[in-house]
Every structure is written in C-alpha cells, then in structure tokens.
Scaffold this motif. Structure first.
Motif, PDB file in Angstrom:
ATOM      1  N   HIS A  46      40.510  35.383  32.140  1.00  0.00           N
ATOM      2  CA  HIS A  46      40.612  35.021  32.923  1.00  0.00           C
ATOM      3  C   HIS A  46      39.863  33.587  33.434  1.00  0.00           C
ATOM      4  O   HIS A  46      40.818  32.655  33.984  1.00  0.00           O
ATOM      5  CB  HIS A  46      40.904  36.118  34.843  1.00  0.00           C
ATOM      6  CG  HIS A  46      40.522  35.334  36.121  1.00  0.00           C
ATOM      7  ND1 HIS A  46      39.549  34.565  37.082  1.00  0.00           N
ATOM      8  CD2 HIS A  46      41.737  34.673  36.708  1.00  0.00           C
ATOM      9  CE1 HIS A  46      40.273  34.355  37.823  1.00  0.00           C
ATOM     10  NE2 HIS A  46      40.745  34.180  37.763  1.00  0.00           N
ATOM     11  N   SER A  56      45.763  34.474  37.281  1.00  0.00           N
ATOM     12  CA  SER A  56      45.295  35.503  37.642  1.00  0.00           C
ATOM     13  C   SER A  56      45.612  37.069  37.576  1.00  0.00           C
ATOM     14  O   SER A  56      45.394  37.921  37.749  1.00  0.00           O
ATOM     15  CB  SER A  56      45.572  35.815  39.306  1.00  0.00           C
ATOM     16  OG  SER A  56      47.569  35.605  39.428  1.00  0.00           O
ATOM     17  N   ASP A 110      42.607  38.476  36.185  1.00  0.00           N
ATOM     18  CA  ASP A 110      41.493  39.071  37.981  1.00  0.00           C
ATOM     19  C   ASP A 110      42.401  40.059  37.305  1.00  0.00           C
ATOM     20  O   ASP A 110      41.299  41.461  38.093  1.00  0.00           O
ATOM     21  CB  ASP A 110      41.601  37.718  38.138  1.00  0.00           C
ATOM     22  CG  ASP A 110      40.784  38.727  39.688  1.00  0.00           C
ATOM     23  OD1 ASP A 110      40.224  39.158  39.433  1.00  0.00           O
ATOM     24  OD2 ASP A 110      41.651  38.597  40.538  1.00  0.00           O
ATOM     25  N   ARG A 165      41.219  33.577  48.117  1.00  0.00           N
ATOM     26  CA  ARG A 165      41.852  34.472  46.483  1.00  0.00           C
ATOM     27  C   ARG A 165      41.143  33.903  45.486  1.00  0.00           C
ATOM     28  O   ARG A 165      40.334  35.161  44.388  1.00  0.00           O
ATOM     29  CB  ARG A 165      43.234  34.757  47.050  1.00  0.00           C
ATOM     30  CG  ARG A 165      43.650  35.298  47.823  1.00  0.00           C
ATOM     31  CD  ARG A 165      43.487  36.854  47.991  1.00  0.00           C
ATOM     32  NE  ARG A 165      43.906  37.301  47.027  1.00  0.00           N
ATOM     33  CZ  ARG A 165      44.843  37.964  46.950  1.00  0.00           C
ATOM     34  NH1 ARG A 165      45.480  38.334  47.943  1.00  0.00           N
ATOM     35  NH2 ARG A 165      45.589  38.907  45.626  1.00  0.00           N
ATOM     36  N   ASP A 166      40.817  32.589  45.516  1.00  0.00           N
ATOM     37  CA  ASP A 166      40.469  31.857  43.875  1.00  0.00           C
ATOM     38  C   ASP A 166      39.080  31.647  44.161  1.00  0.00           C
ATOM     39  O   ASP A 166      39.173  32.819  43.215  1.00  0.00           O
ATOM     40  CB  ASP A 166      41.379  30.672  44.312  1.00  0.00           C
ATOM     41  CG  ASP A 166      42.269  29.993  44.325  1.00  0.00           C
ATOM     42  OD1 ASP A 166      43.287  31.421  43.564  1.00  0.00           O
ATOM     43  OD2 ASP A 166      42.973  29.199  44.159  1.00  0.00           O
ATOM     44  N   ALA A 213      38.686  35.964  43.309  1.00  0.00           N
ATOM     45  CA  ALA A 213      39.020  35.862  41.495  1.00  0.00           C
ATOM     46  C   ALA A 213      37.963  34.930  40.518  1.00  0.00           C
ATOM     47  O   ALA A 213      37.690  36.151  40.030  1.00  0.00           O
ATOM     48  CB  ALA A 213      40.685  35.265  41.475  1.00  0.00           C
TER      49      ALA A 213
END
Lengths: 240, 73
Positions: free
Chosen positions: A65, A71, A74, A137-138, A141
């Motif tokens: 990832h 993603s 992830d 979210r990024d 992850a």
C-alpha cells in the motif's frame, strides 16, 4: 470482484475442516503423555500459526500500500489483521482451556510463549482505535500501514526471542533437536493447518467482498444523490 | 477413505479430558458462528439498501441518472 471463487473456496474449506476433524478424532493416536486432551493441539497450534502469519501478511500488504498508494492493499492489510485478531481470540481461548486441562491453571504468567502471544494480540488490539482515531481517510490508511509494518516485523522477532528463551512448562513439539511428532500425528497436524489456513483465506475473502459491496453501495448512493446537491437528499441517509 | 475411518477409529475415551476438548472445539465453532452471523446481518443491510436504491432508481428520476447507475452496477 472480491467474491470471485468464493463459493469453491468455501466448499474446499468445509471439506478440509471435515477431513481434519475426522483425522483428529478417528485417525491420530492418543498422546502417551497427555492422552485425549492433546486433541486440542490440532486446533490451538494451527490457529496460532495462521494468526501470526496473518499478522505478517497484513504487514506485507501494508508495504504494498505504501509503495503503490493503492487503497486496495490497505483494505487487504486491514482485513488480514482483523481476521488474525479474531483467530487470536480463539488461540487465547483454546490455549487457556488446554492449560487448565494440562497444568491446572487457566493462565501461567511465567511462560514466555503465552505471554508473548498475549503481547502480540494486545498490540494488534490497539490497531482499531489507532486507525479510527484518524478521520482523514488517506492519513488513516498511511498511518495504519506504518503500524501494520512495524507490528508485522515485531511478530517474527518475538517468535525467535521466545524460541531462544528457556521455557519451563510449554512443550516444544517442533523442536530443533530430535523429538517431534510421529508420522500420523504430523499428517493430522498438517491437514489441520491446511484447513485452518483455508478458513482464514475464505473469511478474509468473505470480509473483503462484504466491504467492497458496502463501498459500491455508498458510491451508488452518492451518484444517485448528486443531482440533489444543494437541496435536500432524495435518498434515505446511509446506515452505518 | 472417510467412510472407513470410523471402523478403524479407536473408542473415544470420554473421561475428564473430554469436556476440555469439547470446550475448546465448541469455543472455536462458536466464534466462527458469531462471525458468520455478524456478516449475515451486514449482508442483509446491504441487500436492504440496494433494494431501496433500486426502487428509487425505478421511480423515474431522469434517464441520465438511470443510465449512470446501470453502468456503475
């Protein structure tokens, strides 16, 4: 996408589990030392091996990832760790039952094998609050991947450290010097390991399929709702 | 081969150890069962939401939207 081959994999897993249980109870001889209670070995040890390997696999997916930024990796990493934590619960439960039957105690604190597994399990239990404490979210992850790689590297180091330690009570079945299992027991163990491994893979695939479906559904909801932006939503709110 | 296994099998000694062995395997199966039950509930929710969105799309909210939805699915 993730559901491809799930049906055949599920059937293979079920067949492997049935064969494994048949071998455990009808083929493998009784252990001369522990007797019938040693049958827990064919469940407890494969579960712990698969759980620990699953943690490492989660770390490998996390590396992929971070390298690719995709993603999807992830998601693989998260689900691998999630499933291994569930298997970890089973390892602790079956291990405690075996300990009570063999040693007369549910837990032995001065036994490195038990305590080290508990440490690994608790470390991964912190993965969830760590991950979901980050809203973006990024970033979530990325940070989760760093955690998965670090913790994944700790698992084999921890295993080696325990093997080097001088244990007092926990048996060394796969010893480096002599000993080991008789052929029939080893065969049963390997089939059990295969069955539990297949179960892990099947459940990971199952979870990924459900997550993917849920994600697709959210995309669909957003797409349908998009023209109404600025006004009130035409579709009922998402159920989380 | 499986059919022959019970014939060759030794009698199971259901002494004191039996309850521990049964306990360990039951705990494992219970965990798997709980997990599958949770997943079943999730899939039910997905199915319900999908049905809701399909009904919404079928109510005729303009052709472009319907085409896009079909392409996504």
């Amino acid at each position: 996408m993730y559901g491809k081959g799930l049906k055949s994999l599920s059937i293979a897993t079920l067949a492997a589990l049935v064969v494994s249980l048949s071998l455990v109870f009808f083929y493998a001889p009784l252990d001369a030392d522990q007797g019938f209670v040693q049958k827990i070995f064919y469940l407890h040890v494969p579960l712990s091996i698969v759980a620990l390997v699953g943690f490492i696999v989660g770390g490998v997916f996390a590396i992929l990832h971070l390298r690719s930024g995709d993603s999807r990796w992830d998601a693989y990493s998260y689900v691998s760790i999630h499933m291994s934590v569930i298997f970890g619960v089973a390892v602790l439960a079956t291990g405690s039952i075996w300990a009570k039957a063999s040693w007369g105690h549910w837990w032995v604190w001065d036994e490195p094998t038990l305590v080290s597994f508990l440490i690994v399990f608790l470390m991964y239990a912190t993965y969830y609050p760590f991950r979901y404490a980050i809203e973006d979210r990024d970033r979530q992850a990325r940070y989760a991947s760093v955690f998965a790689i670090t913790a994944g590297a700790f698992v084999p180091l921890n295993f080696i450290a325990v093997r080097l330690a001088q244990s007092l009570v926990h048996p060394r079945v796969f010893a480096t010097t002599g000993g080991g299992l008789p052929g029939s027991m080893m065969f049963t163990f390997l089939v059990s390991l295969l069955a539990i491994g297949l179960l892990w893979v099947t459940l990971v695939k199952f979870e990924l399929t459900a997550k993917s479906s849920s994600g697709q559904l959210k995309r669909l909801r957003r797409a349908l709702d998009a023209p109404a932006a600025g006004g009130r939503s035409r579709v009922a709110p998402e159920v989380s | 081969m499986l059919a022959l296994l019970p014939i060759a099998a030794p009698a199971l000694p259901l002494d004191e150890a039996g309850k521990y062995v049964a306990g360990a395997y039951v705990v494992f199966l219970a965990l798997i069962f709980v997990y599958v039950a949770i997943m079943a509930a999730k899939l039910q929710r997905i199915e319900r939401e999908l049905h809701e969105l399909a009904s919404f799309a079928e109510q005729g909210n303009g052709e472009p939207e319907r085409e896009r939805v079909t392409a996504d699915v």
